[in-house]
Design an enzyme around this catalytic site. Structure first.
Site: not given
Ligand code: A2P
Length: 220
Positions: A68, A152
């Site tokens: 995603h 991304h």
């Molecule tokens: P990303 O968008 O780079 O894939 P997690 O698996 O760590 O709980 O995170 C769930 C999703 O939210 C992942 O897609 C992750 O990164 C995104 N995410 C986690 N923490 C943040 C943050 N502080 N800011 C933006 N996106 C985040």
């Protein structure tokens, strides 16, 4: 309670259709294979293995689940701006809608592997105004990048590394590009591959990948 949880997910984003996920994963595997076959990559292999020996990149990165592109990490309503984002009319309106994500580049660092998403005007309406600014303390210069730069898809992370790192790694590469860093560029079949030092490799795809995705949210 239940209703409250339903309206405050962990994050909002575009979720790739399952068939598309398989295609993207295959493209990502092929990218790693072609990297490993390059003399230029082998020259810098110690960025990844710490040693002068072959690193198996496919084993190096671990997949992180459903592919995603995160728009807003709301952290069950606890993140800054979470409630405002959730309540936005455009978010409500486009929830469940399908669009095509354009994956314009693939990149790896010693921490993460990801695909850059080139967001359309329409898709940018769902992009939080502060997504790049929020990263400034981690990636100096990020806040001066155009809106949507952080877009991304996380394809994998090294064990112990959180997915959020993928966006930071992309932003860091984009700051280098903006500062005129040339890196070491070469043409490969899939496009232009550039090495920016410290294990940062960026492949600008000759033909962007079009990935069907639906705008939705995840609760984990
Ligand atoms: P990303 O968008 O780079 O894939 P997690 O698996 O760590 O709980 O995170 C769930 C999703 O939210 C992942 O897609 C992750 O990164 C995104 N995410 C986690 N923490 C943040 C943050 N502080 N800011 C933006 N996106 C985040």
């Amino acid at each position: 309670k239940c209703h409250e949880e339903m309206s405050s997910p962990l994050y909002f984003g575009w979720f790739l259709f399952f068939t598309v996920q398989d295609e993207v994963r295959e493209t990502s595997t092929n990218f790693l294979k072609s990297l490993e076959g390059l003399e230029s990559f082998q020259k810098h292999i110690s960025d990844f293995s710490g040693k002068e020996e072959k690193a198996d990149l496919d084993q190096y990165f671990k997949a992180k689940g459903t592919l995603h592109c995160t728009t807003k990490f709301t952290n069950y309503g606890k993140a800054e701006g979470a409630k405002e984002y959730t309540a936005k009319q455009i978010v409500q309106e486009l929830y469940g809608s399908v669009s095509e994500l354009s994956l314009s580049a693939l990149f790896i660092t010693p921490r993460t592997i990801g695909a850059r998403v080139a967001l359309s005007e329409e898709q940018l309406k769902l992009w939080p105004d502060d997504a790049e600014k929020e990263a400034e303390s981690v990636v100096p210069g990020a806040s001066a990048l155009p809106l949507g730069s952080r877009g991304h898809v996380t394809l994998g992370c090294v064990e112990g590394v959180e997915a959020v790192q993928t966006g930071y790694d992309l932003l860091q590469i984009l700051v280098l590009q903006k500062n005129g860093e040339q890196g070491e560029a070469e043409e490969i079949d899939a496009g232009t591959l550039t090495y920016y030092g410290e294990g940062r490799w960026y492949l600008s795809l000759k033909e962007p990948i079009s990935a069907a995705a639906s705008f939705s949210s995840a609760y984990k």
